[in-house]
Design a protein around this motif. Structure first.
Motif, PDB file in Angstrom:
ATOM      1  N   GLN A  35       0.829  -1.210   0.000  1.00 29.46           N
ATOM      2  CA  GLN A  35       0.000   0.000   0.000  1.00 29.46           C
ATOM      3  C   GLN A  35       0.862   1.258   0.000  1.00 29.46           C
ATOM      4  O   GLN A  35       0.948   1.974   0.999  1.00 29.46           O
ATOM      5  CB  GLN A  35      -0.943  -0.020   1.213  1.00 29.46           C
ATOM      6  N   THR A  43       1.841   4.999  -1.904  1.00 27.39           N
ATOM      7  CA  THR A  43       1.244   6.033  -2.757  1.00 27.39           C
ATOM      8  C   THR A  43       2.177   6.426  -3.904  1.00 27.39           C
ATOM      9  O   THR A  43       1.764   7.154  -4.797  1.00 27.39           O
ATOM     10  CB  THR A  43       0.903   7.278  -1.926  1.00 27.39           C
ATOM     11  N   SER A  82       4.956  -0.886   2.201  1.00 28.17           N
ATOM     12  CA  SER A  82       4.320  -0.098   3.262  1.00 28.17           C
ATOM     13  C   SER A  82       4.621  -0.734   4.619  1.00 28.17           C
ATOM     14  O   SER A  82       4.766  -1.951   4.740  1.00 28.17           O
ATOM     15  CB  SER A  82       2.813  -0.031   3.026  1.00 28.17           C
TER      16      SER A  82
END
Length: 202
Positions: free
Chosen positions: A22, A24, A180
């Motif tokens: 996860q 960005t 992440s």
């Protein structure tokens, strides 16, 4: 007072073993960050002997599938292998994997060109590799990306070379899964300063 900003940043660099996908950032952004961190890392005689493959998606997964398959013969106990497989799956769950290599032809060329220091270039290459690994790891940490540095080489060398068309002369030195941060690292212990440092000022 000396500026400790860099020390504070180094404290963010920890072994994060529970990672996810996860993030960005896109793959190109992350690859560019890693490439720049390696390029700006020092090497002996500026020989730039560190090489890297930056893997995402199924290619990253493949590293940990190769490792799991290879370790079946090394960890015959079923319970022990189950624990090993769970550990590898945690790395596989990340966003990507960096494979760090040393370019042996570069070392051989240095040994020939600078014969007086020939016995040192293999050690210096390891120092350069360590600097690159720390640079990448810290750059990832600055961007809230967790990572750890693993060493399943040389067990997986042949399989990795075949799977990813590794150039001749590139010798695998470590594998760095990243992603992440799904679980923070525990507090770090330090040995006593008196047993580590000696300061002489005269």
């Amino acid at each position: 007072m000396v500026d400790t900003t860099y020390i504070d940043l180094m404290k963010k660099r920890r072994s994060i073993r529970k990672i996810g996908d996860q993030l960005t950032f896109g793959t190109h952004e992350i690859a560019d960050l890693i490439e720049k961190a390696i390029k700006e890392s020092p090497t002996a005689f500026n020989n730039q002997s560190t090489r890297a493959m930056i893997l995402f998606g199924q290619s990253s997964d493949k590293v940990w599938e190769i490792t799991a398959d290879r370790l079946k013969s090394e960890v015959p106990n079923a319970d022990a292998y189950a624990a090993t497989k769970a550990k590898l799956n945690a790395f596989k769950a990340g966003f990507g994997t960096i494979l760090f290599f040393t370019d042996r032809p570069t070392i051989a060329q240095n040994e020939k060109q600078f014969a007086l220091y020939a016995d040192n270039f293999a050690d210096w290459a390891e120092q350069g590799l360590g600097g690159a690994q720390l640079s990448v790891w810290t750059a990832l940490a600055l961007n809230q990306i967790g990572a750890s540095n693993q060493h399943y080489n040389p067990l997986i060398d042949d399989q990795v070379k075949q799977a990813f068309d590794v150039p001749n002369g590139w010798v695998l030195r470590s594998e760095m899964p990243f992603g992440s941060i799904e679980e923070t690292a525990a507090a770090k212990d330090y040995i006593d300063d008196d047993s580590r440092f000696k300061i002489i000022a005269d």
